[in-house]
Motif scaffolding. Structure first.
Motif, PDB file in Angstrom:
ATOM      1  N   UNK A   1       2.461   5.725  -2.622  1.00 50.49           N
ATOM      2  CA  UNK A   1       3.562   6.667  -2.846  1.00 50.49           C
ATOM      3  C   UNK A   1       3.778   6.951  -4.315  1.00 50.49           C
ATOM      4  N   UNK A   2       3.659   5.925  -5.149  1.00 47.45           N
ATOM      5  CA  UNK A   2       3.806   6.117  -6.594  1.00 47.45           C
ATOM      6  C   UNK A   2       2.696   7.013  -7.145  1.00 47.45           C
ATOM      7  N   UNK A   3       1.462   6.718  -6.746  1.00 49.50           N
ATOM      8  CA  UNK A   3       0.334   7.531  -7.213  1.00 49.50           C
ATOM      9  C   UNK A   3       0.477   8.979  -6.726  1.00 49.50           C
ATOM     10  N   UNK A   4       0.905   9.152  -5.473  1.00 48.31           N
ATOM     11  CA  UNK A   4       1.107  10.500  -4.937  1.00 48.31           C
ATOM     12  C   UNK A   4       2.180  11.249  -5.715  1.00 48.31           C
ATOM     13  N   UNK A   5       3.275  10.555  -6.037  1.00 47.78           N
ATOM     14  CA  UNK A   5       4.351  11.199  -6.801  1.00 47.78           C
ATOM     15  C   UNK A   5       3.876  11.609  -8.190  1.00 47.78           C
ATOM     16  N   UNK A   6       3.078  10.772  -8.831  1.00 51.10           N
ATOM     17  CA  UNK A   6       2.568  11.103 -10.166  1.00 51.10           C
ATOM     18  C   UNK A   6       1.644  12.318 -10.104  1.00 51.10           C
ATOM     19  N   UNK A   7       0.724  12.316  -9.145  1.00 52.65           N
ATOM     20  CA  UNK A   7      -0.228  13.431  -9.031  1.00 52.65           C
ATOM     21  C   UNK A   7       0.491  14.730  -8.698  1.00 52.65           C
ATOM     22  N   UNK A   8       1.390  14.688  -7.724  1.00 54.23           N
ATOM     23  CA  UNK A   8       2.123  15.896  -7.339  1.00 54.23           C
ATOM     24  C   UNK A   8       3.061  16.331  -8.466  1.00 54.23           C
ATOM     25  N   UNK A   9       3.669  15.382  -9.180  1.00 51.26           N
ATOM     26  CA  UNK A   9       4.548  15.725 -10.301  1.00 51.26           C
ATOM     27  C   UNK A   9       3.820  16.438 -11.420  1.00 51.26           C
ATOM     28  N   UNK A  10       2.639  15.954 -11.772  1.00 46.13           N
ATOM     29  CA  UNK A  10       1.855  16.608 -12.818  1.00 46.13           C
ATOM     30  C   UNK A  10       1.451  18.014 -12.377  1.00 46.13           C
ATOM     31  N   UNK A  11       1.076  18.154 -11.113  1.00 41.61           N
ATOM     32  CA  UNK A  11       0.712  19.475 -10.606  1.00 41.61           C
ATOM     33  C   UNK A  11       1.918  20.412 -10.618  1.00 41.61           C
ATOM     34  N   UNK A  12       3.089  19.907 -10.265  1.00 41.93           N
ATOM     35  CA  UNK A  12       4.307  20.725 -10.291  1.00 41.93           C
ATOM     36  C   UNK A  12       4.611  21.182 -11.718  1.00 41.93           C
ATOM     37  N   UNK A  13       4.406  20.313 -12.702  1.00 41.21           N
ATOM     38  CA  UNK A  13       4.653  20.701 -14.091  1.00 41.21           C
ATOM     39  C   UNK A  13       3.749  21.853 -14.518  1.00 41.21           C
ATOM     40  N   UNK A  14       2.469  21.783 -14.181  1.00 41.77           N
ATOM     41  CA  UNK A  14       1.550  22.852 -14.559  1.00 41.77           C
ATOM     42  C   UNK A  14       1.867  24.153 -13.827  1.00 41.77           C
ATOM     43  N   UNK A  15       2.174  24.058 -12.533  1.00 43.70           N
ATOM     44  CA  UNK A  15       2.495  25.263 -11.761  1.00 43.70           C
ATOM     45  C   UNK A  15       3.791  25.889 -12.262  1.00 43.70           C
ATOM     46  N   UNK A  16       4.813  25.083 -12.515  1.00 36.10           N
ATOM     47  CA  UNK A  16       6.087  25.633 -12.981  1.00 36.10           C
ATOM     48  C   UNK A  16       5.946  26.236 -14.373  1.00 36.10           C
ATOM     49  N   UNK A  17       5.110  25.654 -15.229  1.00 37.04           N
ATOM     50  CA  UNK A  17       4.874  26.228 -16.555  1.00 37.04           C
ATOM     51  C   UNK A  17       4.231  27.607 -16.422  1.00 37.04           C
ATOM     52  N   UNK A  18       3.259  27.720 -15.561  1.00 37.59           N
ATOM     53  CA  UNK A  18       2.575  29.000 -15.357  1.00 37.59           C
ATOM     54  C   UNK A  18       3.538  30.048 -14.816  1.00 37.59           C
ATOM     55  N   UNK A  19       4.341  29.669 -13.842  1.00 36.54           N
ATOM     56  CA  UNK A  19       5.302  30.612 -13.261  1.00 36.54           C
ATOM     57  C   UNK A  19       6.367  30.992 -14.278  1.00 36.54           C
ATOM     58  N   UNK A  20       6.834  30.013 -15.080  1.00 39.92           N
ATOM     59  CA  UNK A  20       7.834  30.298 -16.107  1.00 39.92           C
ATOM     60  C   UNK A  20       7.303  31.298 -17.127  1.00 39.92           C
ATOM     61  N   UNK A  21       6.053  31.136 -17.559  1.00 41.10           N
ATOM     62  CA  UNK A  21       5.476  32.064 -18.533  1.00 41.10           C
ATOM     63  C   UNK A  21       5.337  33.467 -17.948  1.00 41.10           C
TER      64      UNK A  21
ATOM     65  N   UNK B   1       0.837  -1.202   0.000  1.00 44.09           N
ATOM     66  CA  UNK B   1       0.000   0.000   0.000  1.00 44.09           C
ATOM     67  C   UNK B   1       0.867   1.246   0.000  1.00 44.09           C
ATOM     68  N   UNK B   2       1.934   1.250   0.780  1.00 42.48           N
ATOM     69  CA  UNK B   2       2.830   2.403   0.801  1.00 42.48           C
ATOM     70  C   UNK B   2       3.525   2.601  -0.546  1.00 42.48           C
ATOM     71  N   UNK B   3       3.930   1.516  -1.180  1.00 40.91           N
ATOM     72  CA  UNK B   3       4.593   1.626  -2.489  1.00 40.91           C
ATOM     73  C   UNK B   3       3.613   2.154  -3.539  1.00 40.91           C
ATOM     74  N   UNK B   4       2.436   1.541  -3.627  1.00 40.83           N
ATOM     75  CA  UNK B   4       1.453   1.953  -4.622  1.00 40.83           C
ATOM     76  C   UNK B   4       0.940   3.365  -4.344  1.00 40.83           C
TER      77      UNK B   4
END
Length: 91
Positions: free
Chosen positions: A56-76, A51-54
């Motif tokens: 943690x993986x899902x959390x990393x994917x969700x947070x990673x996608x959110x970081x990409x969108x936020x960093x794109x907005x800040x970069x622009x 459960x921790x592995x699965x």
């Protein structure tokens, strides 16, 4: 112009906290199966590890996608701010 960057960063923090709490909560629930919830003496770590592995993986994917969108907005916004010519150096 609306200040969306701050709200996106707050969204990122809230999403991260929710993912961590949900993952740890599900791991504790899986680890305490056939025992009282939060009875740390009877935790079954073999149930908690997948459960921790699965989670943690899902959390990393969700947070990673959110970081990409936020960093794109800040970069622009930074790019527009730096490329904005105020008329001081025109020839």
């Amino acid at each position: 112009m609306k200040n969306r960057s701050f709200s996106q960063i707050i969204l990122l923090v809230i999403l991260s906290v929710i993912c961590v709490i949900l993952t740890v909560g599900l791991a504790l629930f899986a680890g305490s199966y056939n025992a009282n919830l939060f009875d740390f003496e009877n935790l079954n770590f073999a149930n908690m590890i997948p459960v921790l592995i699965f989670g943690g993986f899902i959390s990393c994917v969700v947070v990673g996608i959110t970081v990409l969108f936020v960093s794109r907005s800040i970069f622009l916004k930074v790019k527009n701010y730096l490329s904005d010519d105020n008329g001081g150096d025109k020839k």
